[in-house]
Design a protein around this motif. Structure first.
Motif, short mmCIF file in Angstrom:
data_model
loop_
_atom_site.label_atom_id
_atom_site.label_comp_id
_atom_site.label_asym_id
_atom_site.label_seq_id
_atom_site.Cartn_x
_atom_site.Cartn_y
_atom_site.Cartn_z
N GLN A 193 0.83 -1.21 0.00
CA GLN A 193 0.00 0.00 0.00
C GLN A 193 0.86 1.25 0.00
O GLN A 193 2.01 1.22 0.47
CB GLN A 193 -0.92 0.00 1.21
CG GLN A 193 -1.99 -1.09 1.17
CD GLN A 193 -2.97 -0.96 2.32
OE1 GLN A 193 -2.70 -0.29 3.31
NE2 GLN A 193 -4.12 -1.61 2.18
N PRO A 194 0.34 2.35 -0.51
CA PRO A 194 1.07 3.62 -0.42
C PRO A 194 1.49 3.90 1.02
O PRO A 194 0.71 3.68 1.96
CB PRO A 194 0.06 4.65 -0.92
CG PRO A 194 -0.81 3.87 -1.86
CD PRO A 194 -0.93 2.51 -1.25
N LYS B 147 5.27 5.18 -3.01
CA LYS B 147 4.22 5.90 -3.72
C LYS B 147 3.78 5.09 -4.94
O LYS B 147 4.58 4.28 -5.47
CB LYS B 147 4.75 7.26 -4.19
CG LYS B 147 5.31 8.13 -3.08
CD LYS B 147 5.89 9.41 -3.66
CE LYS B 147 6.47 10.30 -2.57
NZ LYS B 147 7.03 11.55 -3.14
N SER C 167 -0.08 0.12 -4.50
CA SER C 167 -1.49 0.39 -4.80
C SER C 167 -2.34 0.11 -3.57
O SER C 167 -2.03 -0.79 -2.78
CB SER C 167 -1.95 -0.50 -5.95
OG SER C 167 -3.34 -0.37 -6.19
N SER C 168 -3.41 0.88 -3.45
CA SER C 168 -4.35 0.64 -2.36
C SER C 168 -5.47 -0.29 -2.82
O SER C 168 -6.36 -0.61 -2.04
CB SER C 168 -4.92 1.96 -1.86
OG SER C 168 -5.49 2.69 -2.92
#
Length: 114
Positions: free
Chosen positions: A13-14, A86, A113-114
């Motif tokens: 995740q970011p 990011k 990525s979320s």
């Protein structure tokens, strides 16, 4: 025969972190500046960070303060610690000598990525 084997990629995740490793064989590892490169979809492969045999490192502006390159000459291995990831860090990451040599490994996919 030069071999470069990258590992440690994944989906994160970011804001998350990953640590990449690259094991090198077939050349005198400690004699070379090593680098991490990355290639995002549809883009050219770019240099991300380099480290000389004394441990002095340089980074592309986009990763300064977030990524840390290191090496263990006894293990013929170079690392890339990636923090505060990011979405734009998404790419296949490769290690190679710097300036780049003719041999590449398979790379390791990093997806942020979320």
């Amino acid at each position: 025969q030069v071999q470069l084997v990258e590992s440690g990629g994944g989906l994160v995740q970011p804001g998350g972190s990953l640590r990449l490793s690259c094991a090198a064989t077939g050349f005198t590892f400690s004699s070379y500046v090593m680098g991490w490169y990355r290639q995002a979809p549809g883009k050219q492969r770019e240099l991300v960070a380099t480290i000389n045999n004394g441990g002095s490192a340089n980074y592309v502006d986009s990763v300064k303060g977030r990524f840390t390159i290191s090496r263990d000459n006894a293990k013929n291995t170079v690392y890339l610690q990636m923090n505060s990831l990011k979405p734009e860090d998404t790419a296949v990451y490769y290690c190679n000598r710097y300036p780049r040599g003719p041999y590449w490994g398979q790379g390791t996919q990093v997806t942020v990525s979320s």
